[in-house]
Design a protein around this motif. Structure first.
Motif, PDB file in Angstrom:
ATOM      1  N   GLN A 236      64.012  -6.490  18.682  1.00  0.00           N
ATOM      2  CA  GLN A 236      64.018  -7.736  19.452  1.00  0.00           C
ATOM      3  C   GLN A 236      63.542  -7.490  20.895  1.00  0.00           C
ATOM      4  N   ARG A 237      63.997  -6.385  21.440  1.00  0.00           N
ATOM      5  CA  ARG A 237      63.640  -6.020  22.816  1.00  0.00           C
ATOM      6  C   ARG A 237      62.126  -5.826  22.937  1.00  0.00           C
ATOM      7  N   LEU A 238      61.554  -5.174  21.958  1.00  0.00           N
ATOM      8  CA  LEU A 238      60.116  -4.918  21.970  1.00  0.00           C
ATOM      9  C   LEU A 238      59.332  -6.229  21.994  1.00  0.00           C
ATOM     10  N   GLU A 239      59.747  -7.188  21.191  1.00  0.00           N
ATOM     11  CA  GLU A 239      59.050  -8.474  21.145  1.00  0.00           C
ATOM     12  C   GLU A 239      59.163  -9.217  22.464  1.00  0.00           C
ATOM     13  N   MET A 240      60.336  -9.174  23.089  1.00  0.00           N
ATOM     14  CA  MET A 240      60.518  -9.849  24.377  1.00  0.00           C
ATOM     15  C   MET A 240      59.646  -9.200  25.457  1.00  0.00           C
ATOM     16  N   ILE A 241      59.628  -7.860  25.457  1.00  0.00           N
ATOM     17  CA  ILE A 241      58.823  -7.118  26.436  1.00  0.00           C
ATOM     18  C   ILE A 241      57.343  -7.426  26.225  1.00  0.00           C
ATOM     19  N   LYS A 242      56.926  -7.432  24.969  1.00  0.00           N
ATOM     20  CA  LYS A 242      55.515  -7.686  24.632  1.00  0.00           C
ATOM     21  C   LYS A 242      55.086  -9.072  25.111  1.00  0.00           C
ATOM     22  N   LYS A 243      55.913 -10.064  24.842  1.00  0.00           N
ATOM     23  CA  LYS A 243      55.599 -11.437  25.234  1.00  0.00           C
ATOM     24  C   LYS A 243      55.488 -11.557  26.755  1.00  0.00           C
ATOM     25  N   GLU A 244      56.453 -10.978  27.455  1.00  0.00           N
ATOM     26  CA  GLU A 244      56.463 -11.034  28.916  1.00  0.00           C
ATOM     27  C   GLU A 244      55.249 -10.311  29.502  1.00  0.00           C
ATOM     28  N   ARG A 245      54.899  -9.195  28.888  1.00  0.00           N
ATOM     29  CA  ARG A 245      53.786  -8.388  29.433  1.00  0.00           C
ATOM     30  C   ARG A 245      52.458  -9.122  29.334  1.00  0.00           C
TER      31      ARG A 245
END
Length: 497
Positions: A236-245
């Motif tokens: 979940q963290r990876l997806e949030m980071i990816k979206k924000e980036r």
């Protein structure tokens, strides 16, 4: 031809003694004031041609001591003995005439010496050699010499006349020997204390490294994780980071690079047993950039503080040291990509040394930096302080720094290498817990270290001991001993016979 007039004892004594109005401080009654050059002979060295230098000792050759050899601790220059116009033995006192540092007091070697050195030989029966060695290190002799060397532009060496003219208190010979022994004993204790301080500092660094290792292996927060199972998962963290980036990307090229980084990521391999992500810095930071150097626009006064590597001291920003500025216009145009704001994390990429890391403090709303520094500005899912400590962790930069070793000259880290640094990213809640525990433990270590006297205090103590010794304030003086003036009379008596 008229005979040269033979001076009387009183005339010689009058020349030797210092008038009362020129006496700088109080001394015991059985001491006497003289000028240093009257009781010590100072002799400069000679400079043989470099064409005769050899790097090994051959028959008929003698070692040549040069002031520069003391920096490298290598004394491997030899010259023919017939060219050795000036020589000295191990116990002779030598003065380094050039710097930095200027006015080094040396002994313990033997050989010939060049013009960068000057030999100090005490007049027999008037001054003890060990006493002279420590006397030349006292602040009231050292400070004026060093001050003059800083003031005199293009100076070729310490002036012998300046040293010869110093007014000193001369004790009886036995008192000189007692002073020298006591000073040696006290200074040796100071050196022992300095060694202990260095060992304490080394221990502190080892313990600090061990604390960071535990933190970024997840050992400090193992219990915390067991009690907080409801935080987001690594996936979940990876997806949030990816979206924000992707949302903060500024150019098409940057978007293309981000796509490539995330596409290359192996989702299985990038998550460890702690459910931490291991991803590259440029995946959880705004685009990582270094600064520039608009030399024409840098000044000592201006609008925007301009950071250089020397402004990173003990992993903190110290802008009070040699501050420089750039105009706001340059800050927002030429150096737009390296603009800094509070809580940005910076790291030097030109060394040695490397791994100078700091957080931009709140007191500066805007700053900029030169090309030797890179900026890490984490997105909202990574705490700046967590990133700050993670960059100090040995494993984060180990591979990059190992690649710089063995390279002649400066050791550099590229911007590309900075962007590709892989770091563990737990949940933001666990990051906060790690930072809290780290700061508590490191603060405790720093308090222990601060309890040990620092070297600056020890250096001040050394100067105090030397000053007291040569003013007769160490408690070694025996008022019943024959006065130093009687020594002078005995030596001068030989000159009037």
């Amino acid at each position: 031809m008229s005979k040269k007039k033979v001076q009387t004892l009183n005339e010689l004594l009058e020349e030797l003694l210092v008038l009362e109005d020129q006496q700088p401080y109080d001394i015991p009654e059985n001491w006497v004031y003289v000028r240093l050059g009257k009781v010590v002979e100072f002799q400069g060295g000679s400079q043989p041609p470099k064409s005769v230098f050899k790097d090994e000792q051959l028959d008929g050759y003698i070692r040549l001591i040069q002031i520069r050899d003391f920096k490298s601790d290598k004394f491997k220059t030899y010259i023919p003995k017939e060219l050795a116009k000036r020589t000295f033995e191990e116990n002779d006192v030598m003065i380094g005439r050039y710097g930095p540092p200027v006015f080094q007091i040396l002994r313990g070697l033997s050989g010939a010496y060049n013009v960068a050195l000057m030999k100090a030989t005490p007049v027999k029966c008037l001054m003890d050699n060990d006493y002279l060695y420590y006397l030349l290190q006292v602040p009231f002799i050292q400070s004026p010499v060093i001050k003059e060397s800083h003031r005199t532009a293009g100076q070729t060496g310490i002036r012998k006349e300046l040293i010869e003219g110093f007014v000193i208190g001369l004790p009886p010979l036995n008192e000189q020997k007692r002073i020298a022994k006591k000073v040696e004993r006290l200074l040796s204790k100071i050196e022992e204390a300095k060694q202990l301080i260095e060992e304490a500092k080394e221990t502190f660094e080892v313990r600090r490294a061990a604390i960071l290792d535990k933190a970024f292996r997840g050992e400090l927060t193992k219990k915390w994780r067991q009690q907080n199972l409801s935080v987001d998962s690594a996936a979940q963290r990876l997806e949030m980071i990816k979206k924000e980036r992707f949302q903060i990307a500024e150019t098409k090229r940057e978007v293309s690079e981000i796509i490539e980084m995330f596409d290359e990521l192996n989702i299985v391999e990038c998550i460890n047993n702690n459910d931490w992500l291991y991803i590259k810095a440029n995946m959880f930071c705004y685009n990582i950039n270094c600064g520039g150097t608009p030399s024409k626009d840098i000044s000592e006064e201006g609008e925007i503080p301009f950071l250089k590597v020397y402004n990173i001291v003990n992993n903190k920003v110290d802008f009070s040291y040699k501050p420089q500025y750039i105009p706001k216009e340059v800050h927002k145009s030429k150096l737009k990509k390296s603009m800094l704001r509070p809580n940005d994390v910076i790291m030097n990429i030109v060394g040695p040394p490397l791994k100078k890391i700091a957080i931009i403090p709140e007191e500066y709303s805007e700053m900029n930096m030169n090309q030797a520094i890179v900026r890490f500005r984490p997105i909202k899912y990574v705490l700046p302080k967590y990133l700050y400590y993670c960059l100090q962790y040995d494993e984060t930069l180990r591979d990059v720094i190992n690649k710089t070793r063995g390279v002649v000259g400066q050791s550099n880290i590229s911007v590309s290498q900075s962007r590709n640094l892989v770091m563990p990213i737990p949940s933001i809640e666990e990051q906060a817990e790690i930072v809290s525990k780290l700061e508590e433990m490191i603060k405790r270590e720093e308090i222990v270290l601060s309890l040990v006297s620092d070297e600056k205090n020890l250096d001040e103590l050394k100067q105090s001991i030397l000053s007291k010794a040569f003013r007769g304030e160490l408690g070694t003086n025996d008022p019943s001993e024959e006065s130093a003036i009687e020594l002078l009379k005995e030596v001068l008596q030989e000159q009037v016979k």
